[in-house]
Motif scaffolding. Sequence first.
Motif, mmCIF file in Angstrom:
data_model
loop_
_atom_site.group_PDB
_atom_site.id
_atom_site.type_symbol
_atom_site.label_atom_id
_atom_site.label_comp_id
_atom_site.label_asym_id
_atom_site.label_seq_id
_atom_site.Cartn_x
_atom_site.Cartn_y
_atom_site.Cartn_z
ATOM 1 N N PRO A 1 -2.597 4.843 1.963
ATOM 2 C CA PRO A 1 -2.685 4.487 0.549
ATOM 3 C C PRO A 1 -2.902 5.722 -0.324
ATOM 4 O O PRO A 1 -3.477 6.729 0.114
ATOM 5 C CB PRO A 1 -3.885 3.557 0.493
ATOM 6 N N GLU B 1 -4.583 3.657 -5.191
ATOM 7 C CA GLU B 1 -4.735 2.434 -4.405
ATOM 8 C C GLU B 1 -6.136 2.352 -3.798
ATOM 9 O O GLU B 1 -6.750 1.283 -3.779
ATOM 10 C CB GLU B 1 -3.690 2.392 -3.303
ATOM 11 N N ARG C 1 2.198 -4.293 1.323
ATOM 12 C CA ARG C 1 2.240 -2.972 0.722
ATOM 13 C C ARG C 1 3.102 -2.110 1.644
ATOM 14 O O ARG C 1 3.349 -2.468 2.786
ATOM 15 C CB ARG C 1 0.841 -2.366 0.543
ATOM 16 N N GLN D 1 -4.464 0.300 5.932
ATOM 17 C CA GLN D 1 -3.099 0.751 5.688
ATOM 18 C C GLN D 1 -2.115 0.035 6.606
ATOM 19 O O GLN D 1 -2.469 -0.413 7.694
ATOM 20 C CB GLN D 1 -2.972 2.252 5.900
ATOM 21 N N MET E 1 -8.743 -0.629 -3.802
ATOM 22 C CA MET E 1 -9.085 -1.248 -2.526
ATOM 23 C C MET E 1 -10.577 -1.219 -2.245
ATOM 24 O O MET E 1 -11.148 -2.192 -1.727
ATOM 25 C CB MET E 1 -8.348 -0.536 -1.389
#
Length: 232
Positions: free
Chosen positions: A47, A51, A42, A81, A55
């Motif tokens: 995020p 997201e 990613r 992250q 997650m």
Amino acid sequence: MTTDHSFSRRGFLGVLAAGTLAGCTTTMPGGGAAPTPGRLSRPIGPPSDAELQVMYGPVEDGGYLIPAIPYQQIDPQFYRQRVVDRTGEAPDTVVVDTPSRLLYVVEPGGTAMRYGVGIGRDGFAWQGDGVIHWRQAWPRWKPPNEMVARTPSLAKYSIANGGMEPGLKNPLGARALYIFQNGEDTLYRLHGNPEWKSIGKAVSSGCVRLINQDVIDLYKRVPAKAKIVVLQ
């Protein structure tokens, strides 16, 4: 967002000799070598809310339904992250920055995946370089005899009685990664835990705990026999 911490390994590579670990300790399971995972990716940076909903949403894994995490109540610096790597370690190395309550998996190309962690009292009892000798999905928890002697109510989960069944209430959570040094079990573990409020904090027991959703992600990224560096 807080800025990423710089690392200095000088003075952090000794191993503390005193004391066996307690809350995260379990006997190492048998079985073959863990597979080498595929790469997940990613962009660098925190995020998005969309997201985060994915997650930290509910996850069905191994026959268990892991509930969603109220991530809005967690300090954003502890969200999973990708960041610029500042550890100086080789790709696939795991770095635990105990004082900052952060864990990194170093990636090729100068990045690292970062996770927030909670540190139990046993998480302060070991430091240095090691190897993730074994990884286990939905592990059994077998508290050592010394811990059972201190807390007799744990006798039903003793090594002799086969430990605690895997599941959502198991202290090791959805995954456990077992750390060895010089061929010996350090009794130091990275493991999942349902207590999301403990992330970023010093907690009463255990080694290094992650949200179950994060430890599942970590497990996919860390190959068998990966190097781990623990900084105190």
